[in-house]
Design a protein around this motif. Structure first.
Motif, PDB file in Angstrom:
ATOM      1  N   THR A   1     -82.818 -36.463  14.687  1.00 52.94           N
ATOM      2  CA  THR A   1     -83.054 -36.659  13.251  1.00 52.94           C
ATOM      3  C   THR A   1     -83.378 -35.331  12.562  1.00 52.94           C
ATOM      4  O   THR A   1     -82.834 -35.015  11.499  1.00 52.94           O
ATOM      5  CB  THR A   1     -84.202 -37.658  13.048  1.00 52.94           C
ATOM      6  OG1 THR A   1     -83.852 -38.913  13.622  1.00 52.94           O
ATOM      7  CG2 THR A   1     -84.494 -37.859  11.565  1.00 52.94           C
ATOM      8  N   VAL A   2     -84.268 -34.554  13.166  1.00 52.78           N
ATOM      9  CA  VAL A   2     -84.646 -33.270  12.574  1.00 52.78           C
ATOM     10  C   VAL A   2     -83.443 -32.334  12.502  1.00 52.78           C
ATOM     11  O   VAL A   2     -83.234 -31.638  11.492  1.00 52.78           O
ATOM     12  CB  VAL A   2     -85.794 -32.638  13.387  1.00 52.78           C
ATOM     13  CG1 VAL A   2     -86.047 -31.202  12.927  1.00 52.78           C
ATOM     14  CG2 VAL A   2     -87.064 -33.460  13.238  1.00 52.78           C
ATOM     15  N   LEU A   3     -82.623 -32.317  13.561  1.00 55.83           N
ATOM     16  CA  LEU A   3     -81.431 -31.467  13.549  1.00 55.83           C
ATOM     17  C   LEU A   3     -80.448 -31.887  12.458  1.00 55.83           C
ATOM     18  O   LEU A   3     -79.809 -31.040  11.825  1.00 55.83           O
ATOM     19  CB  LEU A   3     -80.742 -31.497  14.908  1.00 55.83           C
ATOM     20  CG  LEU A   3     -81.311 -30.597  15.996  1.00 55.83           C
ATOM     21  CD1 LEU A   3     -80.483 -30.693  17.262  1.00 55.83           C
ATOM     22  CD2 LEU A   3     -81.405 -29.155  15.535  1.00 55.83           C
ATOM     23  N   CYS A   4     -80.328 -33.201  12.223  1.00 56.25           N
ATOM     24  CA  CYS A   4     -79.446 -33.688  11.152  1.00 56.25           C
ATOM     25  C   CYS A   4     -79.901 -33.159   9.793  1.00 56.25           C
ATOM     26  O   CYS A   4     -79.084 -32.711   8.982  1.00 56.25           O
ATOM     27  CB  CYS A   4     -79.423 -35.215  11.143  1.00 56.25           C
ATOM     28  SG  CYS A   4     -78.322 -35.939  12.369  1.00 56.25           S
ATOM     29  N   VAL A   5     -81.202 -33.229   9.549  1.00 63.01           N
ATOM     30  CA  VAL A   5     -81.724 -32.746   8.262  1.00 63.01           C
ATOM     31  C   VAL A   5     -81.502 -31.242   8.134  1.00 63.01           C
ATOM     32  O   VAL A   5     -81.085 -30.743   7.071  1.00 63.01           O
ATOM     33  CB  VAL A   5     -83.219 -33.098   8.133  1.00 63.01           C
ATOM     34  CG1 VAL A   5     -83.791 -32.525   6.836  1.00 63.01           C
ATOM     35  CG2 VAL A   5     -83.417 -34.617   8.171  1.00 63.01           C
TER      36      VAL A   5
ATOM     37  N   LEU B   1     -78.708 -19.808   5.671  1.00 67.08           N
ATOM     38  CA  LEU B   1     -79.976 -20.193   6.284  1.00 67.08           C
ATOM     39  C   LEU B   1     -79.836 -20.213   7.804  1.00 67.08           C
ATOM     40  O   LEU B   1     -78.901 -20.802   8.348  1.00 67.08           O
ATOM     41  CB  LEU B   1     -80.414 -21.579   5.802  1.00 67.08           C
ATOM     42  CG  LEU B   1     -80.959 -21.693   4.388  1.00 67.08           C
ATOM     43  CD1 LEU B   1     -81.199 -23.153   4.037  1.00 67.08           C
ATOM     44  CD2 LEU B   1     -82.251 -20.904   4.228  1.00 67.08           C
ATOM     45  N   ARG B   2     -80.762 -19.570   8.465  1.00 70.38           N
ATOM     46  CA  ARG B   2     -80.818 -19.699   9.913  1.00 70.38           C
ATOM     47  C   ARG B   2     -81.466 -21.026  10.288  1.00 70.38           C
ATOM     48  O   ARG B   2     -82.176 -21.639   9.489  1.00 70.38           O
ATOM     49  CB  ARG B   2     -81.606 -18.540  10.508  1.00 70.38           C
ATOM     50  CG  ARG B   2     -80.941 -17.193  10.315  1.00 70.38           C
ATOM     51  CD  ARG B   2     -81.646 -16.137  11.112  1.00 70.38           C
ATOM     52  NE  ARG B   2     -80.945 -14.876  11.049  1.00 70.38           N
ATOM     53  CZ  ARG B   2     -81.120 -13.880  11.917  1.00 70.38           C
ATOM     54  NH1 ARG B   2     -81.972 -14.035  12.898  1.00 70.38           N
ATOM     55  NH2 ARG B   2     -80.452 -12.757  11.785  1.00 70.38           N
ATOM     56  N   THR B   3     -81.241 -21.435  11.540  1.00 69.09           N
ATOM     57  CA  THR B   3     -81.738 -22.746  11.962  1.00 69.09           C
ATOM     58  C   THR B   3     -83.250 -22.826  11.852  1.00 69.09           C
ATOM     59  O   THR B   3     -83.804 -23.812  11.358  1.00 69.09           O
ATOM     60  CB  THR B   3     -81.293 -23.034  13.405  1.00 69.09           C
ATOM     61  OG1 THR B   3     -79.874 -22.955  13.484  1.00 69.09           O
ATOM     62  CG2 THR B   3     -81.744 -24.415  13.838  1.00 69.09           C
ATOM     63  N   TYR B   4     -83.958 -21.806  12.332  1.00 71.15           N
ATOM     64  CA  TYR B   4     -85.422 -21.877  12.279  1.00 71.15           C
ATOM     65  C   TYR B   4     -85.935 -21.867  10.848  1.00 71.15           C
ATOM     66  O   TYR B   4     -87.004 -22.385  10.543  1.00 71.15           O
ATOM     67  CB  TYR B   4     -86.035 -20.747  13.107  1.00 71.15           C
ATOM     68  CG  TYR B   4     -86.069 -19.401  12.429  1.00 71.15           C
ATOM     69  CD1 TYR B   4     -87.154 -19.004  11.653  1.00 71.15           C
ATOM     70  CD2 TYR B   4     -85.006 -18.518  12.567  1.00 71.15           C
ATOM     71  CE1 TYR B   4     -87.190 -17.777  11.032  1.00 71.15           C
ATOM     72  CE2 TYR B   4     -85.036 -17.284  11.954  1.00 71.15           C
ATOM     73  CZ  TYR B   4     -86.120 -16.908  11.191  1.00 71.15           C
ATOM     74  OH  TYR B   4     -86.142 -15.690  10.577  1.00 71.15           O
ATOM     75  N   GLN B   5     -85.150 -21.277   9.929  1.00 71.34           N
ATOM     76  CA  GLN B   5     -85.570 -21.261   8.524  1.00 71.34           C
ATOM     77  C   GLN B   5     -85.472 -22.650   7.905  1.00 71.34           C
ATOM     78  O   GLN B   5     -86.278 -23.010   7.042  1.00 71.34           O
ATOM     79  CB  GLN B   5     -84.701 -20.269   7.743  1.00 71.34           C
ATOM     80  CG  GLN B   5     -84.979 -18.812   8.095  1.00 71.34           C
ATOM     81  CD  GLN B   5     -83.997 -17.850   7.445  1.00 71.34           C
ATOM     82  OE1 GLN B   5     -82.856 -18.210   7.192  1.00 71.34           O
ATOM     83  NE2 GLN B   5     -84.457 -16.638   7.169  1.00 71.34           N
TER      84      GLN B   5
ATOM     85  N   SER C   1     -91.287 -32.960  16.735  1.00 73.23           N
ATOM     86  CA  SER C   1     -89.906 -32.532  16.957  1.00 73.23           C
ATOM     87  C   SER C   1     -89.581 -31.309  16.115  1.00 73.23           C
ATOM     88  O   SER C   1     -88.900 -30.380  16.576  1.00 73.23           O
ATOM     89  CB  SER C   1     -88.949 -33.684  16.608  1.00 73.23           C
ATOM     90  OG  SER C   1     -89.228 -34.836  17.361  1.00 73.23           O
ATOM     91  N   LEU C   2     -90.066 -31.310  14.885  1.00 74.73           N
ATOM     92  CA  LEU C   2     -89.839 -30.169  13.992  1.00 74.73           C
ATOM     93  C   LEU C   2     -90.435 -28.887  14.583  1.00 74.73           C
ATOM     94  O   LEU C   2     -89.808 -27.816  14.556  1.00 74.73           O
ATOM     95  CB  LEU C   2     -90.454 -30.467  12.628  1.00 74.73           C
ATOM     96  CG  LEU C   2     -90.084 -29.544  11.461  1.00 74.73           C
ATOM     97  CD1 LEU C   2     -88.618 -29.683  11.110  1.00 74.73           C
ATOM     98  CD2 LEU C   2     -90.951 -29.856  10.252  1.00 74.73           C
ATOM     99  N   SER C   3     -91.634 -28.999  15.134  1.00 75.01           N
ATOM    100  CA  SER C   3     -92.290 -27.829  15.724  1.00 75.01           C
ATOM    101  C   SER C   3     -91.536 -27.335  16.959  1.00 75.01           C
ATOM    102  O   SER C   3     -91.366 -26.121  17.145  1.00 75.01           O
ATOM    103  CB  SER C   3     -93.732 -28.179  16.104  1.00 75.01           C
ATOM    104  OG  SER C   3     -94.450 -28.641  14.984  1.00 75.01           O
ATOM    105  N   LEU C   4     -91.085 -28.271  17.793  1.00 77.35           N
ATOM    106  CA  LEU C   4     -90.339 -27.874  18.998  1.00 77.35           C
ATOM    107  C   LEU C   4     -89.052 -27.148  18.636  1.00 77.35           C
ATOM    108  O   LEU C   4     -88.743 -26.088  19.193  1.00 77.35           O
ATOM    109  CB  LEU C   4     -90.035 -29.113  19.848  1.00 77.35           C
ATOM    110  CG  LEU C   4     -91.218 -29.767  20.556  1.00 77.35           C
ATOM    111  CD1 LEU C   4     -90.790 -31.047  21.237  1.00 77.35           C
ATOM    112  CD2 LEU C   4     -91.818 -28.808  21.576  1.00 77.35           C
ATOM    113  N   TRP C   5     -88.298 -27.713  17.693  1.00 77.48           N
ATOM    114  CA  TRP C   5     -87.040 -27.071  17.297  1.00 77.48           C
ATOM    115  C   TRP C   5     -87.299 -25.731  16.613  1.00 77.48           C
ATOM    116  O   TRP C   5     -86.509 -24.784  16.767  1.00 77.48           O
ATOM    117  CB  TRP C   5     -86.255 -27.980  16.366  1.00 77.48           C
ATOM    118  CG  TRP C   5     -85.460 -29.065  17.015  1.00 77.48           C
ATOM    119  CD1 TRP C   5     -85.304 -30.349  16.569  1.00 77.48           C
ATOM    120  CD2 TRP C   5     -84.675 -28.984  18.205  1.00 77.48           C
ATOM    121  NE1 TRP C   5     -84.490 -31.069  17.394  1.00 77.48           N
ATOM    122  CE2 TRP C   5     -84.082 -30.258  18.421  1.00 77.48           C
ATOM    123  CE3 TRP C   5     -84.422 -27.977  19.122  1.00 77.48           C
ATOM    124  CZ2 TRP C   5     -83.257 -30.532  19.492  1.00 77.48           C
ATOM    125  CZ3 TRP C   5     -83.593 -28.254  20.217  1.00 77.48           C
ATOM    126  CH2 TRP C   5     -83.025 -29.510  20.383  1.00 77.48           C
ATOM    127  N   ALA C   6     -88.371 -25.626  15.841  1.00 80.97           N
ATOM    128  CA  ALA C   6     -88.670 -24.358  15.167  1.00 80.97           C
ATOM    129  C   ALA C   6     -88.895 -23.244  16.180  1.00 80.97           C
ATOM    130  O   ALA C   6     -88.371 -22.130  16.030  1.00 80.97           O
ATOM    131  CB  ALA C   6     -89.889 -24.524  14.263  1.00 80.97           C
TER     132      ALA C   6
END
Length: 828
Positions: A545-549, A560-564, A617-622
């Motif tokens: 879900t987070v990756l989709c957003v 925009l970079r992914t972490y941004q 999930s947002l923190s892990l992906w960041a």
């Protein structure tokens, strides 16, 4: 821990050639020690057969604890012959493709074991972890392969009966569905001869939650028991997932029960249940009392105190009145004492009906009487008589006049309760109803006595005892330099399915002459551990879900970079709140849907759960995307850009070589899938995508940002399908280099084919001039944010408990990327 007194040996048993040819990865072994091994090597068995079925990634050698103790405790009249199955330590709990083959092999193994016995026998099945599910699944085998009447008792250890711990693939889901539905339909029909015991490890088992070991809805209490090891007499301890196999206290209880069962001439299910209840879930049965006659040296002393301790040096009999008593309940703790029910005509010895309580190596037992609600068996008696047997005897009597004390646990705070001159205290917690609630309790006192704490959860057969040790292990003295404090946790392992007015309770058996302080505080660390324990399998869906957003943001702004994108709170916070609100709406509107039953009816849901998982999930992906995007690829760009640019120019001049390299690299994922396994195909596709990013990312700034996000989609897909790769490597070592699909079902095959095909669209669409592709691109760009957020919401409600279907949505992401970024207008 259990120990072997002689060298443990595991002779391999030959199976029919067709069976060994069909299942080359599996084997059947017997267990023996010392002199008995020679007979086992000749397949000579004279005892009662027990088949130990191993669990996920477990060894057949784990049978040695049960086998060795049974070998020592058995004799010529009663003996247990242990057999164990070698499943090549396969990941059967994470890879459903092997479950059917393992079940078939168990059926063949049982048939082979029976061929060694001259007289017709039945066999006992002991299943550890997923092996317990396989022991139930064998009853679905056809009659020519397995006779259901040959098994009358099944014991499972830490087996997830209700559902899989991780819904790794569709084969596991379908296997569980078929087995559980069969047992629901046939429990009182074709399975009416069976008795089932399910043991759960409790708090220390971090792999299989105790709520999954419940038999609720699958069987009834007439012929089945499910209990936590902390409630088993003389065990009284939680066991971790491995320890439950070799825990000495539990192995002794299991072996004693089995030896008594096989010695019993009447081996019907009711007799078996009586023996199992005696060892694993005993209850007071006054009908087992013995009529007797007593003589008295002098009149008994009448007990009127609410709390009193009596020791054996006082030679006297003691009497507790039952008639016209002002007390509501009476609880007696007895050590080496005789207890009788008495009236003017009859004296009934009930000493043997008392229930054991800690400490383990003692003769301490307990009995309770509810004075205000005496049943018919008690109404005829007017008093309780206690007789101390010797100087080591001790009796603790608690006569309770007041009702229990209700404690409303604060959500995130602490409470302190003080008790002065109170022998018995019962605290009831009506607000302790959620699995994520965890409270630490500290009981402190300056007393030198040994108080007993008992935590009871009525709906899950859960009893947790805690003795405060008054003597430090390193010190021989009983004199403490400071007041002793002991910590204990209050938390649930299974939610309450019914609201019948029963709540978790805490009993404190104290010294009435001392003062105590009880501190109750919320444990945030344990709260986090409960989140991980119960909700970690929801994490892959939230990661998607987070990756989709994030991807939707990059489509609109590819710089925009992914972490941004992970820092775009203006969109992540509304999406997280929307998911939490939709969860609540769905639960209210569709209470009977499968999704709601899984997450709400079982007590797993609370409103902040989606928010916590989303931002986790947002923190892990960041963190991951920052490391990949900022550190790794930027480093590659700086260090390798000149080299890659040089090779790029050279390859453009050598078109034939370029096309050959391209065809070889592009065919690698597909060939890996067809020749090896779907998991190999996913890994090959991930490596290809990684090389794609390294190569193109150093040349094309426009695509690098998006390709990093796509790599994370790939990585999620690889992790979800990694077990197939491990299974294929293990099977190659035994069966040779065959495609996994030939050896066993491959859950990842279809997902790999679809994802690889979607990935290939990138190269097809880069040359396409078709109008429909251009129209589709315009549509995707116009409604980009809506489409991808809708996809994220769909994953929440259709993939949370079926996360193996995420590959369908990830395939759509690949198609979306191919249409948006690789149509002719965006060619390099």
């Amino acid at each position: 821990m259990t120990y072997m007194f002689e060298n443990p040996t595991y002779p391999r048993i030959s199976l029919p050639k067709d069976v060994e040819t069909r299942y080359p990865r599996y084997a059947l072994h017997s267990y023996c020690e010392g002199a008995r091994c020679e007979a086992h090597r000749r397949n000579q068995f004279v005892g009662y057969p027990v088949l130990f079925i191993v669990g996920n990634a477990d060894s057949y050698r784990q049978v040695r604890s049960l086998g060795s103790v049974a070998y020592r405790m058995g004799d010529k009249q009663k003996q247990l012959d242990y057999f164990s199955i070698d499943f090549n330590e396969e990941l059967s709990a994470l890879f459903g493709g092997v479950l059917e083959q393992q079940t078939e092999f168990i059926a063949h193994a049982i048939k082979t074991i029976f061929s060694f016995y001259k007289t017709k026998k039945t066999i006992i099945l002991v299943g550890n972890s997923i092996g317990g599910l396989l022991s139930r699944a064998v009853f679905l085998q056809p009659p020519d392969r397995f006779d259901p009447n040959t098994v009358r008792l099944i014991i499972t250890q830490a087996t997830p009966h209700q559902a899989a711990v991780i819904h790794a693939d569709s084969y596991i889901m379908n296997f569980y569905s078929r087995v559980n539905q069969y047992w629901k339909d046939e429990w009182n029909n074709s399975l009416k001869h069976l008795t089932l015991l399910s043991l759960a490890g409790g708090d220390r088992d971090h792999l299989v939650r105790s709520d999954l070991t419940s038999l609720n809805g699958l069987t009834d209490e007439s012929r089945s028991i499910d209990v936590l090891t902390s409630a088993v007499p003389y065990v009284w301890a939680s066991t971790d997932h491995r320890c439950i196999v070799w825990c000495r206290q539990l192995v002794l209880a299991t072996t004693r029960a089995l030896l008594e069962i096989i010695q019993e001439k009447k081996r019907d299910s009711q007799t078996t249940m009586q023996i199992l209840k005696q060892y694993f879930s005993p209850s007071v049965d006054l009908n087992l009392g013995i009529n007797t006659t007593l003589t008295y040296k002098k009149d008994p002393t009448i007990i009127t105190e609410s709390s009193i301790s009596i020791y054996g040096k006082e030679e006297n009999d003691y009497l507790i009145p039952l008639k016209n008593s002002k007390f509501h309940r009476i609880i007696i703790h007895s050590t080496n004492a005789k207890i009788y029910l008495r009236n003017t005509d009859v004296t009934l010895d009930i000493t043997n009906t008392l229930l054991p309580i800690p400490p383990t190596y003692s003769d301490r037992k307990m009995i309770r009487f509810d004075i205000k609600q005496l049943d018919d068996s008690l109404k005829q008696y007017d008093s309780i008589l206690i007789r101390l047997e010797n100087k080591k005897s001790q009796i603790d009597i608690y006569q309770i006049e007041n009702d229990e004390q209700v404690v409303e646990l604060s959500a995130f705070g602490s409470q302190t309760l003080k008790f002065n001159q109170a022998g018995y205290v019962k605290l009831v917690f009506p607000t302790l109803s959620n699995l994520w609630q965890v409270y630490c309790i500290h009981l402190s006192s300056n007393s030198e006595n040994t108080p007993l704490i008992h935590f009871h959860v009525p709906w899950s057969n859960e009893d947790l005892y805690n003795l405060i040790s008054l003597r430090p292990a390193s010190s021989p003295t009983t004199n403490l330099p400071k007041p002793l404090a002991r910590q204990m946790r209050l938390k649930l392992h299974r939610p309450s399915l019914f609201t019948n007015g029963e709540y978790p309770s805490l009993e404190l058996f104290l010294n009435s002459k001392s003062s105590y302080k009880l501190e109750i505080s919320y444990s945030f660390l344990d709260f986090l551990s409960q989140l991980i324990r119960y909700y970690v399998y929801l994490l892959p869906t939230f990661l998607f879900t987070v990756l989709c957003v994030s991807y939707s943001l990059q489509v609109d702004e590819v710089t925009l970079r992914t972490y941004q994108t992970m820092l775009a709170w203006q969109i992540h916070i509304p999406v997280a709140l929307l998911i939490a609100i939709l969860y609540k709406i769905v639960i209210i509107l569709f209470p009977s849907s499968a999704f709601v039953v899984n997450i709400h009816s079982n007590g797993y849901y609370f409103f902040c759960l989606p928010l916590i998982l989303y931002f986790l999930s947002l923190s892990l992906w960041a963190m991951i995307s920052f490391i990949i995007d900022y550190l790794i690829f930027d480093f590659i760009h700086i260090m390798l850009y000149p080299l890659l640019a040089y090779f790029s120019n050279e390859l453009r001049q050598q078109q034939k070589i370029t096309r050959l390299i391209q065809w070889i690299s592009l065919s690698l994922p597909l060939m890996s899938t067809l020749l090896f396994s779907g998991s190999n195909g996913h890994i090959s596709l991930f490596i290809l995508a990684l090389l794609h990013i390294v190569w193109r990312g150093t040349i094309n700034q426009r695509l690098r940002r998006v390709l990093t996000t796509i790599l994370l989609f790939h990585g999620l897909l690889v992790v979800l399908n990694l077990t197939g790769f491990i299974m294929h490597i293990k099977s190659i070592l035994i069966q040779g280099l065959y495609p996994l699909l030939i050896i066993m079902p491959d859950p990842s095959f279809l997902s790999a084919i679809c994802c690889i095909t979607a990935f290939y669209l990138r190269f097809k669409l880069s040359q396409s001039q078709k109008k429909i592709i251009q129209v589709l691109k315009i549509f995707f760009l116009k409604y980009n944010r809506s489409i991808l957020i809708l996809l994220a919401l769909i994953s929440q409600f259709f993939c949370s408990y079926s996360m193996h279907y995420l590959w369908i949505l990830i395939s759509f992401i690949f198609i979306h990327v191919a249409v948006i970024f690789f149509v002719p207008s965006h060619r390099d």
